[in-house]
Design an enzyme around this catalytic site. Structure first.
Site, PDB file in Angstrom:
ATOM      1  N   ASN A   1     -41.774  55.185  -1.900  1.00  0.00           N
ATOM      2  CA  ASN A   1     -40.697  55.114  -2.897  1.00  0.00           C
ATOM      3  C   ASN A   1     -41.070  55.836  -4.193  1.00  0.00           C
ATOM      4  O   ASN A   1     -40.204  56.403  -4.860  1.00  0.00           O
ATOM      5  CB  ASN A   1     -40.328  53.658  -3.192  1.00  0.00           C
ATOM      6  CG  ASN A   1     -39.482  53.060  -2.077  1.00  0.00           C
ATOM      7  OD1 ASN A   1     -38.947  53.787  -1.252  1.00  0.00           O
ATOM      8  ND2 ASN A   1     -39.368  51.749  -2.046  1.00  0.00           N
TER       9      ASN A   1
ATOM     10  N   GLU B   1     -46.407  49.811   4.504  1.00  0.00           N
ATOM     11  CA  GLU B   1     -47.427  50.048   3.485  1.00  0.00           C
ATOM     12  C   GLU B   1     -48.170  48.735   3.246  1.00  0.00           C
ATOM     13  O   GLU B   1     -47.537  47.709   2.967  1.00  0.00           O
ATOM     14  CB  GLU B   1     -46.778  50.521   2.177  1.00  0.00           C
ATOM     15  CG  GLU B   1     -46.138  51.890   2.283  1.00  0.00           C
ATOM     16  CD  GLU B   1     -45.335  52.283   1.043  1.00  0.00           C
ATOM     17  OE1 GLU B   1     -45.201  53.484   0.793  1.00  0.00           O
ATOM     18  OE2 GLU B   1     -44.824  51.394   0.329  1.00  0.00           O
TER      19      GLU B   1
ATOM     20  N   HIS C   1     -45.213  46.142   2.875  1.00  0.00           N
ATOM     21  CA  HIS C   1     -43.908  46.724   2.551  1.00  0.00           C
ATOM     22  C   HIS C   1     -43.338  47.444   3.776  1.00  0.00           C
ATOM     23  O   HIS C   1     -43.741  48.557   4.100  1.00  0.00           O
ATOM     24  CB  HIS C   1     -44.043  47.684   1.355  1.00  0.00           C
ATOM     25  CG  HIS C   1     -42.738  48.257   0.922  1.00  0.00           C
ATOM     26  ND1 HIS C   1     -42.567  49.585   0.607  1.00  0.00           N
ATOM     27  CD2 HIS C   1     -41.521  47.675   0.773  1.00  0.00           C
ATOM     28  CE1 HIS C   1     -41.303  49.790   0.274  1.00  0.00           C
ATOM     29  NE2 HIS C   1     -40.651  48.655   0.364  1.00  0.00           N
TER      30      HIS C   1
ATOM     31  N   SER D   1     -40.273  45.601  -2.780  1.00  0.00           N
ATOM     32  CA  SER D   1     -40.207  47.068  -2.839  1.00  0.00           C
ATOM     33  C   SER D   1     -40.695  47.576  -4.182  1.00  0.00           C
ATOM     34  O   SER D   1     -41.293  48.638  -4.266  1.00  0.00           O
ATOM     35  CB  SER D   1     -38.762  47.540  -2.687  1.00  0.00           C
ATOM     36  OG  SER D   1     -38.247  47.176  -1.461  1.00  0.00           O
TER      37      SER D   1
HETATM   38  N1  LIG Z   1     -33.231  46.196   2.078  1.00  0.00           N
HETATM   39  C1  LIG Z   1     -34.189  47.119   2.024  1.00  0.00           C
HETATM   40  O1  LIG Z   1     -33.964  48.327   2.246  1.00  0.00           O
HETATM   41  C2  LIG Z   1     -35.598  46.703   1.735  1.00  0.00           C
HETATM   42  C3  LIG Z   1     -36.657  47.507   2.180  1.00  0.00           C
HETATM   43  C4  LIG Z   1     -37.978  47.099   1.921  1.00  0.00           C
HETATM   44  C5  LIG Z   1     -38.215  45.920   1.232  1.00  0.00           C
HETATM   45  N2  LIG Z   1     -37.159  45.164   0.779  1.00  0.00           N
HETATM   46  C6  LIG Z   1     -37.463  43.916   0.064  1.00  0.00           C
HETATM   47  O2  LIG Z   1     -37.339  42.826   0.960  1.00  0.00           O
HETATM   48  C7  LIG Z   1     -36.916  41.664   0.230  1.00  0.00           C
HETATM   49  C8  LIG Z   1     -35.640  41.115   0.863  1.00  0.00           C
HETATM   50  O3  LIG Z   1     -34.648  42.114   0.847  1.00  0.00           O
HETATM   51  P1  LIG Z   1     -33.381  42.064   1.817  1.00  0.00           P
HETATM   52  O4  LIG Z   1     -32.719  43.386   1.717  1.00  0.00           O
HETATM   53  O5  LIG Z   1     -33.772  41.535   3.146  1.00  0.00           O
HETATM   54  O6  LIG Z   1     -32.484  40.966   1.072  1.00  0.00           O
HETATM   55  P2  LIG Z   1     -31.338  40.017   1.671  1.00  0.00           P
HETATM   56  O7  LIG Z   1     -30.472  39.670   0.528  1.00  0.00           O
HETATM   57  O8  LIG Z   1     -30.742  40.618   2.895  1.00  0.00           O
HETATM   58  O9  LIG Z   1     -32.152  38.704   2.145  1.00  0.00           O
HETATM   59  C9  LIG Z   1     -32.796  37.826   1.270  1.00  0.00           C
HETATM   60  C10 LIG Z   1     -32.855  36.450   1.945  1.00  0.00           C
HETATM   61  O10 LIG Z   1     -33.654  35.561   1.181  1.00  0.00           O
HETATM   62  C11 LIG Z   1     -32.998  34.297   0.998  1.00  0.00           C
HETATM   63  N3  LIG Z   1     -33.265  33.882  -0.375  1.00  0.00           N
HETATM   64  C12 LIG Z   1     -32.708  34.385  -1.490  1.00  0.00           C
HETATM   65  N4  LIG Z   1     -33.217  33.763  -2.579  1.00  0.00           N
HETATM   66  C13 LIG Z   1     -34.119  32.870  -2.125  1.00  0.00           C
HETATM   67  C14 LIG Z   1     -34.975  31.947  -2.766  1.00  0.00           C
HETATM   68  N5  LIG Z   1     -35.007  31.802  -4.094  1.00  0.00           N
HETATM   69  N6  LIG Z   1     -35.794  31.204  -2.001  1.00  0.00           N
HETATM   70  C15 LIG Z   1     -35.780  31.340  -0.681  1.00  0.00           C
HETATM   71  N7  LIG Z   1     -34.986  32.185   0.001  1.00  0.00           N
HETATM   72  C16 LIG Z   1     -34.157  32.952  -0.731  1.00  0.00           C
HETATM   73  C17 LIG Z   1     -31.518  34.557   1.189  1.00  0.00           C
HETATM   74  O11 LIG Z   1     -30.913  33.442   1.808  1.00  0.00           O
HETATM   75  C18 LIG Z   1     -31.471  35.812   2.077  1.00  0.00           C
HETATM   76  O12 LIG Z   1     -31.274  35.497   3.435  1.00  0.00           O
HETATM   77  C19 LIG Z   1     -36.757  42.106  -1.219  1.00  0.00           C
HETATM   78  O13 LIG Z   1     -37.937  41.832  -1.918  1.00  0.00           O
HETATM   79  C20 LIG Z   1     -36.543  43.607  -1.095  1.00  0.00           C
HETATM   80  O14 LIG Z   1     -36.927  44.334  -2.236  1.00  0.00           O
HETATM   81  C21 LIG Z   1     -35.859  45.513   1.041  1.00  0.00           C
END
Ligand SMILES: NC(=O)c1ccc[n+]([C@@H]2O[C@H](COP(=O)([O-])OP(=O)(O)OC[C@H]3O[C@@H](n4cnc5c(N)ncnc54)[C@H](O)[C@@H]3O)[C@@H](O)[C@H]2O)c1
Length: 284
Positions: free
Chosen positions: A192, A154, A142, A121
Protein backbone atom coordinates in the site's frame (compact mmCIF):
# COMPACT_ATOMS: atom_id res chain seq x y z
CA UNK A 1 11.51 -21.20 16.01
CA UNK A 2 7.98 -21.02 14.57
CA UNK A 3 5.37 -22.65 16.77
CA UNK A 4 2.78 -25.06 15.43
CA UNK A 5 -0.72 -23.64 15.14
CA UNK A 6 -3.53 -26.10 15.78
CA UNK A 7 -6.39 -23.76 16.66
CA UNK A 8 -6.94 -20.24 15.34
CA UNK A 9 -9.32 -17.52 16.44
CA UNK A 10 -10.57 -14.96 13.93
CA UNK A 11 -12.21 -11.88 15.43
CA UNK A 12 -14.55 -10.01 13.06
CA UNK A 13 -16.00 -12.09 10.23
CA UNK A 14 -16.61 -9.31 7.72
CA UNK A 15 -15.15 -9.20 4.22
CA UNK A 16 -11.61 -9.96 5.41
CA UNK A 17 -12.26 -12.06 8.50
CA UNK A 18 -14.58 -14.47 6.68
CA UNK A 19 -11.98 -14.89 3.94
CA UNK A 20 -9.23 -15.53 6.50
CA UNK A 21 -11.43 -18.01 8.38
CA UNK A 22 -12.12 -19.79 5.06
CA UNK A 23 -8.38 -20.11 4.42
CA UNK A 24 -7.84 -21.53 7.92
CA UNK A 25 -10.54 -24.20 7.71
CA UNK A 26 -9.44 -25.15 4.19
CA UNK A 27 -5.91 -25.63 5.56
CA UNK A 28 -7.30 -28.12 8.11
CA UNK A 29 -7.04 -25.82 11.12
CA UNK A 30 -9.78 -25.71 13.75
CA UNK A 31 -11.08 -22.16 13.73
CA UNK A 32 -13.15 -20.18 16.20
CA UNK A 33 -14.85 -17.20 14.56
CA UNK A 34 -16.00 -14.41 16.83
CA UNK A 35 -18.62 -11.89 15.72
CA UNK A 36 -20.69 -9.33 17.60
CA UNK A 37 -23.86 -11.37 16.99
CA UNK A 38 -24.49 -15.01 16.06
CA UNK A 39 -26.56 -13.77 13.13
CA UNK A 40 -23.53 -12.00 11.63
CA UNK A 41 -21.39 -15.06 12.35
CA UNK A 42 -23.96 -17.28 10.64
CA UNK A 43 -23.94 -15.04 7.58
CA UNK A 44 -20.17 -15.33 7.37
CA UNK A 45 -20.37 -19.11 7.64
CA UNK A 46 -22.99 -19.14 4.84
CA UNK A 47 -20.65 -17.08 2.63
CA UNK A 48 -17.77 -19.46 3.31
CA UNK A 49 -19.97 -22.50 2.55
CA UNK A 50 -21.13 -20.78 -0.66
CA UNK A 51 -17.56 -20.19 -1.89
CA UNK A 52 -16.55 -23.75 -1.01
CA UNK A 53 -19.59 -25.11 -2.87
CA UNK A 54 -18.49 -23.17 -5.94
CA UNK A 55 -15.13 -24.92 -5.63
CA UNK A 56 -16.97 -28.26 -5.51
CA UNK A 57 -18.91 -27.30 -8.65
CA UNK A 58 -15.67 -26.43 -10.41
CA UNK A 59 -14.23 -29.81 -9.45
CA UNK A 60 -11.51 -28.24 -7.28
CA UNK A 61 -12.52 -30.02 -4.06
CA UNK A 62 -14.87 -32.86 -3.12
CA UNK A 63 -18.11 -32.52 -1.16
CA UNK A 64 -16.60 -34.29 1.87
CA UNK A 65 -13.70 -31.83 1.91
CA UNK A 66 -16.14 -28.94 1.81
CA UNK A 67 -18.25 -30.36 4.64
CA UNK A 68 -15.15 -31.09 6.73
CA UNK A 69 -13.87 -27.55 6.19
CA UNK A 70 -17.17 -25.92 7.17
CA UNK A 71 -17.31 -28.27 10.18
CA UNK A 72 -13.97 -26.93 11.42
CA UNK A 73 -15.46 -23.45 11.93
CA UNK A 74 -17.18 -22.82 15.23
CA UNK A 75 -18.89 -19.51 15.95
CA UNK A 76 -19.11 -17.48 19.11
CA UNK A 77 -19.88 -14.01 20.40
CA UNK A 78 -17.85 -14.62 23.55
CA UNK A 79 -14.16 -13.70 23.45
CA UNK A 80 -13.53 -16.20 26.27
CA UNK A 81 -14.06 -18.98 23.70
CA UNK A 82 -10.69 -18.02 22.18
CA UNK A 83 -8.89 -19.21 25.31
CA UNK A 84 -7.58 -22.36 23.61
CA UNK A 85 -6.28 -20.66 20.45
CA UNK A 86 -2.60 -20.76 19.48
CA UNK A 87 -3.05 -17.72 17.22
CA UNK A 88 -5.76 -15.06 17.03
CA UNK A 89 -6.15 -12.93 13.90
CA UNK A 90 -8.10 -9.69 14.36
CA UNK A 91 -10.12 -8.27 11.44
CA UNK A 92 -12.54 -5.80 13.04
CA UNK A 93 -13.31 -2.20 12.11
CA UNK A 94 -10.26 -0.10 11.06
CA UNK A 95 -10.12 2.21 14.12
CA UNK A 96 -7.39 2.30 16.73
CA UNK A 97 -9.54 2.51 19.90
CA UNK A 98 -11.66 -0.64 19.32
CA UNK A 99 -8.59 -2.56 18.17
CA UNK A 100 -6.63 -1.55 21.29
CA UNK A 101 -9.58 -2.44 23.50
CA UNK A 102 -9.85 -5.83 21.79
CA UNK A 103 -6.14 -6.62 22.16
CA UNK A 104 -6.25 -5.72 25.85
CA UNK A 105 -9.16 -8.16 26.25
CA UNK A 106 -7.45 -10.85 24.16
CA UNK A 107 -4.42 -10.63 26.40
CA UNK A 108 -6.61 -11.41 29.41
CA UNK A 109 -8.40 -14.30 27.71
CA UNK A 110 -5.70 -16.05 25.66
CA UNK A 111 -2.86 -18.27 26.82
CA UNK A 112 0.37 -16.32 27.46
CA UNK A 113 2.08 -18.08 24.56
CA UNK A 114 -0.68 -17.36 22.01
CA UNK A 115 0.34 -15.09 19.12
CA UNK A 116 -1.97 -12.11 18.53
CA UNK A 117 -2.10 -10.77 14.96
CA UNK A 118 -3.86 -7.77 13.45
CA UNK A 119 -4.99 -7.50 9.83
CA UNK A 120 -4.93 -3.69 9.94
CA UNK A 121 -4.17 -1.97 6.61
CA UNK A 122 -3.13 1.46 7.80
CA UNK A 123 -2.87 1.58 11.59
CA UNK A 124 0.37 1.09 13.50
CA UNK A 125 0.79 -2.50 14.73
CA UNK A 126 3.11 -1.12 17.42
CA UNK A 127 0.35 1.18 18.74
CA UNK A 128 -2.12 -1.72 18.82
CA UNK A 129 0.47 -3.86 20.63
CA UNK A 130 1.03 -1.07 23.16
CA UNK A 131 -2.46 -1.69 24.54
CA UNK A 132 -1.16 -4.99 25.93
CA UNK A 133 1.49 -5.72 28.55
CA UNK A 134 2.92 -8.47 26.30
CA UNK A 135 3.63 -6.59 23.04
CA UNK A 136 6.26 -9.19 22.08
CA UNK A 137 3.51 -11.57 20.99
CA UNK A 138 1.74 -9.05 18.74
CA UNK A 139 2.44 -8.95 14.98
CA UNK A 140 0.69 -7.85 11.79
CA UNK A 141 -0.70 -10.31 9.25
CA UNK A 142 -1.92 -8.11 6.40
CA UNK A 143 -4.00 -10.12 3.96
CA UNK A 144 -5.25 -8.72 0.66
CA UNK A 145 -8.83 -8.66 -0.52
CA UNK A 146 -10.24 -11.20 -1.39
CA UNK A 147 -8.12 -13.14 1.10
CA UNK A 148 -8.86 -16.62 -0.29
CA UNK A 149 -7.64 -15.58 -3.76
CA UNK A 150 -4.81 -13.10 -3.26
CA UNK A 151 -1.49 -14.92 -2.75
CA UNK A 152 0.22 -12.25 -0.64
CA UNK A 153 0.23 -11.76 3.10
CA UNK A 154 2.56 -9.16 4.61
CA UNK A 155 3.98 -10.30 7.95
CA UNK A 156 4.69 -7.18 9.99
CA UNK A 157 7.20 -6.94 12.78
CA UNK A 158 6.19 -4.28 15.31
CA UNK A 159 8.84 -2.57 17.45
CA UNK A 160 8.64 -5.16 20.23
CA UNK A 161 7.52 -8.29 18.33
CA UNK A 162 9.50 -11.39 19.28
CA UNK A 163 11.26 -13.47 16.64
CA UNK A 164 9.09 -16.39 17.68
CA UNK A 165 5.79 -14.57 17.16
CA UNK A 166 7.02 -13.12 13.85
CA UNK A 167 8.23 -16.45 12.47
CA UNK A 168 5.13 -18.26 13.74
CA UNK A 169 2.94 -15.83 11.77
CA UNK A 170 5.15 -16.23 8.69
CA UNK A 171 5.01 -20.03 8.84
CA UNK A 172 1.26 -19.91 9.34
CA UNK A 173 0.89 -17.69 6.24
CA UNK A 174 2.73 -20.42 4.30
CA UNK A 175 0.51 -23.09 5.82
CA UNK A 176 -2.49 -21.19 4.45
CA UNK A 177 -0.96 -21.53 0.98
CA UNK A 178 0.15 -17.89 0.79
CA UNK A 179 3.45 -16.40 -0.27
CA UNK A 180 4.24 -14.20 2.74
CA UNK A 181 6.79 -11.39 2.83
CA UNK A 182 8.45 -9.95 5.94
CA UNK A 183 8.57 -6.25 6.73
CA UNK A 184 8.72 -3.75 9.59
CA UNK A 185 5.84 -1.69 10.94
CA UNK A 186 5.80 1.47 8.80
CA UNK A 187 2.79 3.38 7.40
CA UNK A 188 1.22 1.36 4.56
CA UNK A 189 3.75 -1.45 5.08
CA UNK A 190 5.05 -2.44 1.60
CA UNK A 191 2.37 -2.79 -1.05
CA UNK A 192 0.00 0.00 0.00
CA UNK A 193 2.94 2.34 0.64
CA UNK A 194 3.87 1.98 -3.03
CA UNK A 195 0.46 1.43 -4.60
CA UNK A 196 -1.64 4.13 -2.95
CA UNK A 197 0.42 7.16 -4.07
CA UNK A 198 0.89 5.52 -7.47
CA UNK A 199 -2.86 5.13 -7.96
CA UNK A 200 -3.38 8.70 -6.75
CA UNK A 201 -0.87 9.89 -9.37
CA UNK A 202 -2.80 7.97 -12.02
CA UNK A 203 -6.07 9.64 -11.04
CA UNK A 204 -4.43 13.09 -11.11
CA UNK A 205 -3.10 12.33 -14.60
CA UNK A 206 -6.70 11.79 -15.74
CA UNK A 207 -7.30 15.51 -15.28
CA UNK A 208 -3.82 16.78 -16.13
CA UNK A 209 -3.47 14.92 -19.43
CA UNK A 210 -7.20 14.95 -20.20
CA UNK A 211 -6.99 11.26 -20.96
CA UNK A 212 -10.08 9.06 -20.59
CA UNK A 213 -10.24 6.35 -17.93
CA UNK A 214 -10.34 3.75 -20.70
CA UNK A 215 -7.21 5.14 -22.38
CA UNK A 216 -5.34 5.53 -19.09
CA UNK A 217 -6.12 1.90 -18.23
CA UNK A 218 -5.12 0.79 -21.71
CA UNK A 219 -1.89 2.80 -21.46
CA UNK A 220 -0.81 1.27 -18.17
CA UNK A 221 -1.72 -2.26 -19.33
CA UNK A 222 -0.10 -2.04 -22.80
CA UNK A 223 2.80 0.25 -21.88
CA UNK A 224 3.69 -0.75 -18.34
CA UNK A 225 2.53 -4.36 -18.24
CA UNK A 226 -0.03 -3.83 -15.49
CA UNK A 227 -2.50 -6.73 -15.38
CA UNK A 228 -5.31 -4.27 -14.65
CA UNK A 229 -5.68 -0.54 -15.31
CA UNK A 230 -5.57 1.91 -12.37
CA UNK A 231 -9.22 2.95 -12.80
CA UNK A 232 -10.32 -0.67 -12.97
CA UNK A 233 -8.26 -1.38 -9.86
CA UNK A 234 -9.65 1.54 -7.82
CA UNK A 235 -13.17 0.48 -8.84
CA UNK A 236 -12.41 -3.03 -7.63
CA UNK A 237 -10.83 -1.95 -4.32
CA UNK A 238 -13.73 0.46 -3.66
CA UNK A 239 -13.33 4.22 -3.96
CA UNK A 240 -14.33 4.71 -0.31
CA UNK A 241 -11.73 2.16 0.84
CA UNK A 242 -9.02 3.78 -1.30
CA UNK A 243 -9.86 7.31 -0.07
CA UNK A 244 -9.82 6.11 3.55
CA UNK A 245 -6.43 4.43 3.07
CA UNK A 246 -5.04 7.53 1.32
CA UNK A 247 -6.23 9.77 4.15
CA UNK A 248 -4.59 7.45 6.70
CA UNK A 249 -1.26 7.42 4.85
CA UNK A 250 -1.33 11.19 4.32
CA UNK A 251 -2.01 11.77 7.99
CA UNK A 252 1.08 9.74 8.89
CA UNK A 253 3.54 10.72 6.13
CA UNK A 254 2.33 14.20 5.10
CA UNK A 255 3.47 13.65 1.51
CA UNK A 256 1.08 15.38 -0.92
CA UNK A 257 0.99 12.33 -3.22
CA UNK A 258 -0.57 10.29 -0.41
CA UNK A 259 -3.60 12.60 -0.09
CA UNK A 260 -6.70 11.43 -1.97
CA UNK A 261 -7.23 13.39 -5.21
CA UNK A 262 -10.31 15.69 -4.97
CA UNK A 263 -11.89 13.80 -7.86
CA UNK A 264 -11.92 10.58 -5.83
CA UNK A 265 -13.25 12.34 -2.73
CA UNK A 266 -16.10 13.80 -4.83
CA UNK A 267 -16.88 10.36 -6.27
CA UNK A 268 -16.89 8.85 -2.78
CA UNK A 269 -19.21 11.59 -1.52
CA UNK A 270 -21.57 11.02 -4.45
CA UNK A 271 -21.78 7.30 -3.71
CA UNK A 272 -19.80 6.30 -6.79
CA UNK A 273 -17.84 3.59 -5.02
CA UNK A 274 -16.85 1.36 -7.93
CA UNK A 275 -17.97 -2.22 -8.50
CA UNK A 276 -19.77 -2.58 -5.18
CA UNK A 277 -22.13 0.35 -5.90
CA UNK A 278 -22.51 -0.47 -9.60
CA UNK A 279 -20.76 2.73 -10.71
CA UNK A 280 -17.29 4.22 -10.38
CA UNK A 281 -15.04 5.02 -13.32
CA UNK A 282 -17.02 2.31 -15.12
CA UNK A 283 -20.61 1.10 -14.91
CA UNK A 284 -21.16 -2.50 -13.76
N1 LIG B 1 -11.41 -4.66 2.87
C1 LIG B 1 -10.13 -4.65 2.48
O1 LIG B 1 -9.80 -4.48 1.28
C2 LIG B 1 -9.05 -4.91 3.48
C3 LIG B 1 -7.82 -5.43 3.05
C4 LIG B 1 -6.82 -5.68 4.00
C5 LIG B 1 -7.06 -5.42 5.34
N2 LIG B 1 -8.26 -4.88 5.74
C6 LIG B 1 -8.47 -4.63 7.17
O2 LIG B 1 -9.22 -5.70 7.72
C7 LIG B 1 -10.02 -5.20 8.81
C8 LIG B 1 -11.48 -5.55 8.55
O3 LIG B 1 -11.88 -4.98 7.32
P1 LIG B 1 -13.16 -5.52 6.52
O4 LIG B 1 -13.10 -4.89 5.18
O5 LIG B 1 -13.26 -6.99 6.64
O6 LIG B 1 -14.34 -4.85 7.37
P2 LIG B 1 -15.87 -5.30 7.52
O7 LIG B 1 -16.61 -4.08 7.89
O8 LIG B 1 -16.29 -6.10 6.33
O9 LIG B 1 -15.84 -6.31 8.78
C9 LIG B 1 -15.55 -5.92 10.09
C10 LIG B 1 -16.24 -6.91 11.03
O10 LIG B 1 -15.84 -6.67 12.37
C11 LIG B 1 -16.97 -6.63 13.25
N3 LIG B 1 -16.73 -5.55 14.21
C12 LIG B 1 -16.81 -4.24 13.96
N4 LIG B 1 -16.49 -3.54 15.08
C13 LIG B 1 -16.19 -4.45 16.03
C14 LIG B 1 -15.77 -4.35 17.37
N5 LIG B 1 -15.61 -3.18 17.99
N6 LIG B 1 -15.52 -5.49 18.05
C15 LIG B 1 -15.67 -6.67 17.45
N7 LIG B 1 -16.07 -6.84 16.18
C16 LIG B 1 -16.33 -5.73 15.47
C17 LIG B 1 -18.17 -6.31 12.39
O11 LIG B 1 -19.31 -6.98 12.88
C18 LIG B 1 -17.77 -6.79 10.99
O12 LIG B 1 -18.29 -8.06 10.69
C19 LIG B 1 -9.73 -3.71 8.89
O13 LIG B 1 -8.72 -3.48 9.84
C20 LIG B 1 -9.24 -3.37 7.49
O14 LIG B 1 -8.40 -2.25 7.44
C21 LIG B 1 -9.28 -4.65 4.84
Amino acid sequence: MAREIRTVGVVGLGAMGAGIAQLCVEAGVDTVGREVSLELGGRARDRIAHFLTRKVEKGLIGEEARDAAVGRLSLTTDLADLAGCDLVIEAIVEDLAPKQELFASLERVCRPDAVLATNTSALSVTEIAAATSTPERVVGMHFFNPAPLMPLVEIIRAELSSDEAFETAYAFGEKLGKQPIRCHDTPGFVVNRVLIPLLNDCIRVLDEARVTAEDLDSGMKRGAGWPMGPCELVDLVGIDVHVHASDALYEKLREPRMAPPPRLVAMRNAGLLGRKSGRGFYTY
